[in-house]
Design an enzyme around this catalytic site. Sequence first.
Site, short mmCIF file in Angstrom:
data_model
loop_
_atom_site.label_atom_id
_atom_site.label_comp_id
_atom_site.label_asym_id
_atom_site.label_seq_id
_atom_site.Cartn_x
_atom_site.Cartn_y
_atom_site.Cartn_z
N GLU A 178 -24.40 67.37 31.01
CA GLU A 178 -23.75 66.74 32.12
C GLU A 178 -23.34 65.22 32.31
OE1 GLU A 178 -22.15 68.68 34.20
OE2 GLU A 178 -23.39 69.61 35.78
N THR A 229 -15.69 62.88 39.35
CA THR A 229 -17.19 63.00 40.12
C THR A 229 -17.49 61.53 40.15
OG1 THR A 229 -17.74 65.09 39.14
CG2 THR A 229 -19.53 63.65 39.66
#
Lengths: 318, 318
Positions: free
Chosen positions: A129, A182
Amino acid sequence: MSASITVLAPATVANMVCGFDVLGFALATPADTMHLRLTTEPGVTILNEDDYHLPTEPSRNVAGAALLALLRAAPAGTGIEVRINKAIKPGSGIGSSAASAAGAVVGANALLGNMFSREDLVRFAMFGEEVASGVQHADNIAPAIYGGITLIRATQPTLDIVTLPAPALHVTVVHPQIEIKTSDARQILKKDVLLQDAIRQWGNVGGLVAGLCKGDYDLIGRSLEDVIVEPVRSILIPGFVAVKEQSRLAGALGGGISGSGPSIFMLSRTEATAQAVAAAMRHVYTGLGLDFHTYVTTICPTGVRVVPTEKLLPNAVL
Amino acid sequence: MSASITVLAPATVANMVCGFDVLGFALATPADTMHLRLTTEPGVTILNEDDYHLPTEPSRNVAGAALLALLRAAPAGTGIEVRINKAIKPGSGIGSSAASAAGAVVGANALLGNMFSREDLVRFAMFGEEVASGVQHADNIAPAIYGGITLIRATQPTLDIVTLPAPALHVTVVHPQIEIKTSDARQILKKDVLLQDAIRQWGNVGGLVAGLCKGDYDLIGRSLEDVIVEPVRSILIPGFVAVKEQSRLAGALGGGISGSGPSIFMLSRTEATAQAVAAAMRHVYTGLGLDFHTYVTTICPTGVRVVPTEKLLPNAVL
């Protein structure tokens, strides 16, 4: 211990409305398919079998970075090759990078005789991630590995992941074909919030968890309210307000932004309602002239599923 | 319908650690005793049978204000007299005013044939809280009326009270004999909080609710953490840090400030542990030379209990 394995790594929804940064769940579909095998050459080899042209250099690849983290804790000399066929479009907001990272480490762990715990696997996958978003968050990783609905109670001093019981829930997702990074979605959030808003939010978190545990659909629906993040982030998603309104009118319990968007998810009590919600979503985006995909699925009780395929090297030396 | 009734109105703990403003519970002891009867003279009559010298003018009395609110919705001409014997010391932080207000309206409702719902009773009783603290909060009222552990999911647009299942829990309360005004305790809170602290708090609220629903004592213990209110308010309570530390060492799952203090509560899995916690608390306050009371009790599954006493006027005209 098999030397070759196939895994199905599920899409996931993080930031489940009021449960920003703490509540997420796994979807039954879509899921990435990944084939992993032990190699005699140490290290990580990435092969893409889809059309997304993701980096194959392990340290720049989500699955690769997660596997490198795992290998640092594995017997010296271990080598893993992974062939990736992504069904979850990167950037869609339904945990595409988490699926790659989670699928890779769960598959590798199976090849290595399940030497690592699920908590270990979450920590390894978080390195994936970090490649994707710059932050080691577990919001999608936790449901991708544990399945069902997960609560990340805390990340410090140790990661504390809680699985939540839930009644049957049908999920409708719409992915409007726009890009939201994001990192951008993070940046527009304020560092401070009003205490009175925070209280309302944790009242809803308590209500949502209680509703899930008690199987109380009405309470789940009432608790699907986000007074902190959604008002800020939803402005990045064209059609958001209309999708939410029309979905509720079609019978959805409620829903909101999936992850940091642009996908929007809605929960329903029956598949028929979830299909009606999908129709309402399609109507909104057709009207706006935006391309989109919809999914009608369920919350998947399992995370990454391992499908043993062949045992070519049963006596492989690790 | 009886014309005279006795109720036991329980002490309550509000602001259950991470669940500031939303989570509270009822205690099995102490409880106020209240005798209510219908009177031919309309309105509210307050009689004190204890030594607290609380106001008897209905609009300035907690039970009186709650009853006046109830009477506004009751048949015209209804008269209620209440004799109050408080066992819960005012200002102790374990819901003394809520017990008076809740006991009064539950008792009056029984006298009136239970014409009001529990939600109605909570709303009436909140007028009593307004007399006590200037704010119409339901934090103590909800558990005092519903019993057990309650979640106030939201107060607007309508009050949404959720009862939570819970495993057996023993409660130790220490009340150091100092005064903290609820209004002062409110004033020292900041209006803004860090988003990252709020996220940690709602992760804990989710964990606490899940732990209660699942009967997972370890999870309950891990979730009893308050990063927002306790760091600010605990400075008003001498010995707070020592009580918390020594209680944990004695085996408590965790706990914190009861209401806005000065009482501190701790939850334990067994009565023996709760007694050991009480000993640890006594040791702290004896060392500090402060007067105190301790209670070892349980979470009471019921709220105000109605004890019918006599039916003097079975044909009373309301």
